[in-house]
Design a protein around this motif. Structure first.
Motif: not given
Length: 230
Positions: A165-167, A148-151, A160-161, A205-209
């Protein structure tokens, strides 16, 4: 049906050795089982469904290959002589080949028989649920895509791409699949598996805040996360 299944397994091993794990014999078996489960409610020739399930990915170019859109047509062409060798009559050969040709999302071929509709649904179920999550990230690894895009993991401020990015593939394609199902039984199974994917998106999403930008009526976990963070 046992003899046909054994013959198809042998043909698969002979004609499609190796390959990626997203399109191996285990995938073919799961599609077979999905198809038979749907056929219990929708009907269809079970011999045709079993044959088409085993051979639907007989020719499977990589996801990023220019031949990818022709994969189902090439698989149908390759399957016909195999099915004749196994003793299927011409009617069943034609029916199985149409189902194989029409199963692909990218081919854009309208399924016109019960068997083709059932096979298309059975194959699309493989892209949903926990197995769908696993296959998405496995395929992304083969294509050297990022998870995924970390940012901006949920593409709140970027296009979207799903090649990068797999996500992103969840929003680009996977979450739309239940609406494309051809049968009532297939739609019900797809909705059940979609709920699993929504829960996964909520958890990541929760884990990434953050929270998922892609929401649906079954996204209960994501909704609760959004309320807690709000």
């Amino acid at each position: 049906m046992l003899a046909l299944t054994q013959a198809l397994e042998a043909a698969f091993d002979r004609l499609a050795p190796g390959g990626d794990a997203g399109h191996d014999v285990h995938h073919a078996r799961r599609v077979r089982d999905n198809a038979l489960r749907i056929a219990d409610r929708e009907g269809g020739d079970r011999a045709v469904l079993i044959a088409a399930a085993y051979l639907h990915d007989l020719v499977s170019p990589p996801k990023d290959s220019p031949d990818r859109k022709r994969a189902s047509a090439l698989s149908a062409e390759a399957a016909a002589p195999v099915l004749r060798e196994l003793g299927l009559d011409e009617g069943r050969v034609a029916s199985a080949c149409h189902a194989i040709h029409a199963h692909s999302f990218s081919a854009g071929v309208e399924p016109t028989t019960v068997e083709a509709k059932v096979l298309q649904d059975a194959d699309r179920l493989e892209a949903l649920g926990a197995i769908g999550v696993a296959r998405t990230f496995y395929t992304a690894g083969l294509m050297n895509s990022a998870m995924f895009d970390a940012d901006d993991p949920f593409a709140a401020s970027r296009p979207l791409d799903d090649r990068r990015f797999a996500l992103d593939h969840f929003a680009v394609k996977l979450m739309k699949l239940p609406a494309t199902m051809q049968t009532a039984a297939g739609r019900e199974l797809a909705e059940e598996r979609l709920a699993v994917m929504h829960a996964f998106l909520g958890a990541i999403a929760e884990e990434l805040g953050t929270h998922p930008a892609w929401r649906g009526p079954r996204d209960d976990l994501s909704a609760s996360i959004t309320r807690r963070k709000g």
